[in-house]
Design a protein around this motif. Structure first.
Motif, PDB file in Angstrom:
ATOM      1  N   ASN A  42       0.845  -1.196   0.000  1.00 39.54           N
ATOM      2  CA  ASN A  42       0.000   0.000   0.000  1.00 39.54           C
ATOM      3  C   ASN A  42       0.884   1.252   0.000  1.00 39.54           C
ATOM      4  O   ASN A  42       1.061   1.922   1.009  1.00 39.54           O
ATOM      5  CB  ASN A  42      -0.901  -0.023   1.235  1.00 39.54           C
ATOM      6  N   THR A  43       1.468   1.545  -1.169  1.00 32.05           N
ATOM      7  CA  THR A  43       2.404   2.670  -1.281  1.00 32.05           C
ATOM      8  C   THR A  43       2.032   3.561  -2.458  1.00 32.05           C
ATOM      9  O   THR A  43       1.266   3.170  -3.336  1.00 32.05           O
ATOM     10  CB  THR A  43       3.845   2.165  -1.479  1.00 32.05           C
ATOM     11  N   VAL A  44       2.603   4.751  -2.440  1.00 27.68           N
ATOM     12  CA  VAL A  44       2.472   5.663  -3.583  1.00 27.68           C
ATOM     13  C   VAL A  44       3.496   5.260  -4.634  1.00 27.68           C
ATOM     14  O   VAL A  44       4.677   5.108  -4.323  1.00 27.68           O
ATOM     15  CB  VAL A  44       2.717   7.124  -3.159  1.00 27.68           C
ATOM     16  N   SER A  45       3.032   5.051  -5.842  1.00 31.99           N
ATOM     17  CA  SER A  45       3.953   4.725  -6.934  1.00 31.99           C
ATOM     18  C   SER A  45       4.509   6.018  -7.510  1.00 31.99           C
ATOM     19  O   SER A  45       3.800   7.015  -7.615  1.00 31.99           O
ATOM     20  CB  SER A  45       3.225   3.936  -8.035  1.00 31.99           C
ATOM     21  N   LEU A  46       5.772   5.976  -7.871  1.00 31.83           N
ATOM     22  CA  LEU A  46       6.389   7.136  -8.513  1.00 31.83           C
ATOM     23  C   LEU A  46       6.193   7.041 -10.015  1.00 31.83           C
ATOM     24  O   LEU A  46       6.212   5.952 -10.591  1.00 31.83           O
ATOM     25  CB  LEU A  46       7.872   7.220  -8.169  1.00 31.83           C
ATOM     26  N   GLY A  47       6.015   8.193 -10.657  1.00 31.61           N
ATOM     27  CA  GLY A  47       5.768   8.221 -12.093  1.00 31.61           C
ATOM     28  C   GLY A  47       7.028   8.001 -12.910  1.00 31.61           C
ATOM     29  O   GLY A  47       8.134   7.860 -12.384  1.00 31.61           O
ATOM     30  N   SER A 397      -1.626   6.782  -1.022  1.00 33.29           N
ATOM     31  CA  SER A 397      -1.221   5.373  -0.984  1.00 33.29           C
ATOM     32  C   SER A 397      -2.433   4.460  -1.069  1.00 33.29           C
ATOM     33  O   SER A 397      -2.436   3.467  -1.805  1.00 33.29           O
ATOM     34  CB  SER A 397      -0.428   5.080   0.293  1.00 33.29           C
ATOM     35  N   VAL A 398      -3.472   4.779  -0.308  1.00 34.87           N
ATOM     36  CA  VAL A 398      -4.691   3.967  -0.316  1.00 34.87           C
ATOM     37  C   VAL A 398      -5.339   3.965  -1.702  1.00 34.87           C
ATOM     38  O   VAL A 398      -5.842   2.943  -2.167  1.00 34.87           O
ATOM     39  CB  VAL A 398      -5.691   4.484   0.735  1.00 34.87           C
ATOM     40  N   LEU A 399      -5.293   5.115  -2.370  1.00 35.41           N
ATOM     41  CA  LEU A 399      -5.893   5.230  -3.707  1.00 35.41           C
ATOM     42  C   LEU A 399      -5.030   4.595  -4.791  1.00 35.41           C
ATOM     43  O   LEU A 399      -5.462   4.473  -5.936  1.00 35.41           O
ATOM     44  CB  LEU A 399      -6.129   6.709  -4.050  1.00 35.41           C
ATOM     45  N   GLY A 400      -3.798   4.221  -4.451  1.00 34.74           N
ATOM     46  CA  GLY A 400      -2.896   3.661  -5.454  1.00 34.74           C
ATOM     47  C   GLY A 400      -2.455   4.678  -6.478  1.00 34.74           C
ATOM     48  O   GLY A 400      -2.240   4.345  -7.648  1.00 34.74           O
ATOM     49  N   ALA A 401      -2.315   5.933  -6.065  1.00 33.00           N
ATOM     50  CA  ALA A 401      -1.964   7.010  -6.992  1.00 33.00           C
ATOM     51  C   ALA A 401      -0.506   6.905  -7.428  1.00 33.00           C
ATOM     52  O   ALA A 401       0.334   6.341  -6.729  1.00 33.00           O
ATOM     53  CB  ALA A 401      -2.212   8.364  -6.337  1.00 33.00           C
TER      54      ALA A 401
END
Length: 838
Positions: A42-47, A397-401
């Motif tokens: 459950n992390t923020v992905s980097l672009g 993170s929860v939204l998977g952004a």
């Protein structure tokens, strides 16, 4: 729940939950191994611009496209020949040619004349007769028609792929045309691109056919279901095309609870569906996707609602993907994956490291500034800012952004507005303290007075970003999502957490006066009121001249558009004896500083993009030669395996959609400010923001800073910053108008601006110094963001005082001369008037 303890429990639980959601982003691997995978992932992905990802090169299968086009033309010609009374023995079509066998050779002239009436949308000749042999004619698409067909197919495919891969606006892939027949797709942080390949490679062409009542009849289509085990004999006529599907969503069967796809047709499709089911009650209707029968239910009654259900033993994932593809539409041409690699970040690891360091220095400056100005209360504010940042990362993170540079721009604006809210609150408390109010009373009144301003500013910005999300696309939507969520977390931390901490620090103490211990104990407060409007005419004239000059610069020489907008040349560089930083320095030294450099699969391999010059396309070859010479100068073993022309990263309508989004956002802000203040307040704010925007565009044109997607993020952030600044000043003007309605408007404006001067100077200084390290040391890769932001902060702050207020003054004078009130009566004033009635 107004007690300190109750609020502490509730706020504490929300904060802990949010920070726990953000924690996996910084957990060491050795600790993460002991925790559930669902939590750790459950992390923020980097672009792509920050971490790289998967690189897939897709080849358009034009043979199938041309075959389908020829087949459609053949059917068209059949109808025309029958209507004209021309007899033929057979008409066939493949991916090369349409062949017509006539029964009478004398009819060939009529057929040739008929083909000349077929034209493209641009009025060009569609087909030509390439072979006339007795009673047989061979017809092909013209070169112009083929070129137009292929170009249209690629452009439509680019748009459909963007919708499939980034429907939510949270992923932000890079999708560009490469060469004539290829599409390059880069997905951020995707290690296993198998799901992506399936999404990209599925044409998703849906059709409805009636199942043949007599199986095996000549001319019927023999198809299988998705498993290949069950066979269907269906009629070749398409009774309904998938293009009529207006919406499709994942659902579950009410009886079996199996995943299904619920679809809704447009008005035309609903009418056709109702008519065809009315005429064919009792027959089986096959729903075909890419020549596979998904399901073939028997029609029991007329289906008049324009909706239906597709079942087919789907998993939840398969049903969701099918619904997504149906919403996006069918690809006009099949796409085959011909190359798959991993790539590094767009900005380059060296630029990211430098930008990160500069960002940390900027954050340190903000915290130090708050402490120097407000002492321990500044520390309380920085704790709130830290929690705000953690909560925002937790929600993302929860939204998977996927976090890209535009998203970071949204975070920077969020933090800037949160800093501004804290300064606003502290200054309000300081004002109350200077008036001799007790500590608890000053705290309560300060928060109450600041809340209206913070709410107006937040709602105005939220209206703008909501419209940006609804109308915009790509990075605009990513920015809107981040700033929208950030506004909510900022409101919670500022009005909830920070107030709670301040009240807790005063709990149990004697109700003496509160002291803001810092370098500026009393801020910039003085009894003297500055006459800011004395030079109003000079300010407005100078602003108009600068904005007009900016418009002229925008027209000529214009903006220095980057490869994101113009497309250009992609050069694969294999240079094992150099690193990324050295390569960037070498290209900058040879007038190629705007080149986009991306690490490509392995050390020493790079993908370099050069923007096309809109005024001189012939410069491309010179740029390529200059790049090769520059690289060979530092590594004589370098090679260049591939050079391709590439299209822009953004869709064709991106600029129009972004402009429309900004326009609608401005209208939304105008109406809200009209509702909360008055029409002349709203008009003054809108005009000033427009002037700020033109000056910033002029800055791009004058300095030659590359205008790319990063620059779009900077412009959006500046609009938000400028709106926030105007609302704060206008809110104080409105407050003083209610307190002193008979005071001359010019004196009231000067007093209001003077009252907010401390907040204006402190907020601008904090934000400016937070971005300054990035502007100085961030490098060329982030210059398109940092430099215009620094310029915009100066312009936006000064315009609130010297442009917006004078415009408001002249509009207020106009209302006074017409005998109109400056503000509509408040609820309290209306109630007081009602109480006076007999």
């Amino acid at each position: 729940m107004t007690s300190l303890r109750s609020r502490a429990i509730v706020y504490g639980l929300v904060t802990v939950l949010g920070l726990l959601c953000a924690l996996p982003n910084i957990l060491p691997v050795r600790i993460a191994n002991y925790l559930p995978a669902a939590y750790v992932e459950n992390t923020v992905s980097l672009g792509l611009d920050l971490q790289g990802g998967s690189h897939l090169l897709l080849a358009a299968n034009f043979e199938k496209l041309v075959a389908a086009r020829n087949d459609a033309l053949a059917n068209n010609l059949k109808s025309r020949l029958i209507d004209a009374g021309v007899h033929y023995a057979a008409i066939s079509a493949n991916d090369k040619v349409i062949t017509i066998q006539l029964t009478d050779a004398r009819d060939s002239a009529a057929v040739i004349a008929m083909t000349k009436t077929l034209q493209t949308l641009q009025g060009e000749q569609l087909v030509s007769v390439v072979n006339k042999h007795s009673q047989e004619l061979s017809i092909t698409l013209t070169e112009k028609a083929l070129e137009e067909l292929q170009k249209d197919a690629i452009e439509r495919s680019l748009e459909i792929l963007r919708q499939r891969l980034d429907e939510s606006g949270l992923v932000e892939p890079s999708i560009t045309r490469q060469g004539r027949d290829y599409i390059l797709v880069q997905m951020p942080g995707v290690e296993d691109p198998s799901d992506i390949r399936r999404l990209l490679g599925t044409t998703a062409k849906m059709q409805f056919h009636w199942v043949a009542e007599i199986p095996g009849t000549a001319g019927n289509l023999e198809l299988t279901d998705t498993t290949g085990h069950r066979r269907f004999s269906i009629e070749p006529r398409i009774v309904l095309e998938g293009e009529h599907i207006h919406d499709a969503q994942l659902g579950f069967d009410q009886n079996t609870q199996e995943p299904v796809v619920n679809f809704r047709l447009d008005s035309e499709g609903g009418r056709l569906f109702a008519e065809m089911t009315r005429r064919n009650v009792g027959r089986a209707l096959a729903i075909v996707l890419d020549d596979k029968v998904l399901t073939a239910p028997v029609i029991r009654d007329v289906i008049a609602g324009g909706s239906g259900e597709i079942s087919g033993s789907f998993t939840v994932k398969e049903a969701n993907e099918l619904a997504l593809m149906l919403r996006a539409g069918a690809l006009p041409v099949p796409l085959d994956v011909v190359e798959e690699r991993s790539v590094g970040p767009d900005l380059g690891s060296d630029a990211i490291a430098m930008g990160l360091s500069a960002g940390l220095v900027g954050a340190g400056i903000v915290f130090m500034f708050m402490f120097v100005i407000y002492g321990r209360w500044g520390l309380v504010s920085t704790v709130g800012l830290g929690i705000n940042f953690g909560l925002l990362i937790g929600i993302l993170s929860v939204l998977g952004a996927t976090l890209t540079l535009p998203g970071i721009a949204g975070i920077i604006l969020t933090i800037g507005m949160a800093v501004d809210a804290n300064i606003l609150i502290n200054e309000r408390i300081r004002e109350e303290t200077l008036n001799g109010v007790s500590a608890r009373k000053a705290l309560k009144t300060g928060f109450e007075k600041a809340f209206a301003t913070i709410l107006d500013s937040g709602v105005t910005t939220l209206i703008a970003v909501s419209l940006l999300f609804l109308v915009g696309n790509g990075p605009v939507r990513g920015f809107a999502v981040t700033i929208g969520l950030g506004l909510l977390t900022s409101l919670f931390t500022t009005m909830g957490i920070t107030r709670l901490l301040m009240e807790w620090s005063l709990a149990g103490r004697k109700p003496h006066a509160l002291t803001m211990s810092g370098m500026f104990g009393q801020g910039l407060h003085t009894n003297k009121k500055f006459n800011f409007l004395k030079g109003r005419v000079v300010g407005l004239v100078l602003s108009a001249i600068l904005s007009l000059s900016a418009v002229v610069l925008y027209i000529k020489p214009g903006l220095n558009y980057g490869v994101d907008f113009t497309g250009g040349t992609a050069i694969e560089v294999l240079s094992p004896n150099t690193d990324l930083a050295h390569l960037r320095m070498q290209l900058s030294a040879n007038a190629l500083a705007d080149a986009s450099i991306q690490e490509f699969e392995q050390s020493g391999r790079y993908l370099v993009r050069l923007a096309a010059d809109q005024n001189n396309r012939s410069l491309a070859n010179e740029q390529i030669s200059a790049l090769k010479s520059s690289v060979i100068a530092i590594d004589d073993q370098a090679s260049f395996p591939r050079v391709d022309m590439v299209g822009p990263k953004v869709s064709v309508d991106f600029a129009d959609a972004t402009l429309l989004a900004i326009l609608l956002a401005s209208i939304g802000m105008l109406f809200y400010l009209w509702y909360r203040f008055e029409s002349h307040f709203a008009l003054a704010a809108t005009i000033t923001i427009a002037l700020d925007l033109t000056k910033t565009l002029g800055f791009f044109a004058l300095t030659g800073v590359e205008f790319n997607l990063t620059a779009v993020a900077a412009l959006l952030a500046l609009i938000g910053y400028s709106v926030n600044d105007k609302v704060v000043v206008f809110d104080r003007i409105r407050e003083n108008l209610r307190l002193m309605p008979d005071k001359p408007i010019i004196d009231l404006l000067n007093q209001s601006i003077s009252s907010t001067l401390t907040r204006t100077v402190f907020t601008s200084t904090t934000t400016f110094f937070a971005l300054l390290p990035m502007g100085i040391a961030g490098g060329a890769a982030v210059a398109s963001f940092a430099l215009p932001m620094l310029f915009g902060i100066v312009v936006g702050t000064s315009s609130s005082i010297f442009i917006a207020s004078p415009i408001l003054y002249y509009l207020s004078e106009r209302r006074r001369k017409k005998g109109q009130q400056q503000l509509r009566p408040s609820r309290e004033e209306l109630q007081a008037q009602l109480d006076l009635l007999p």
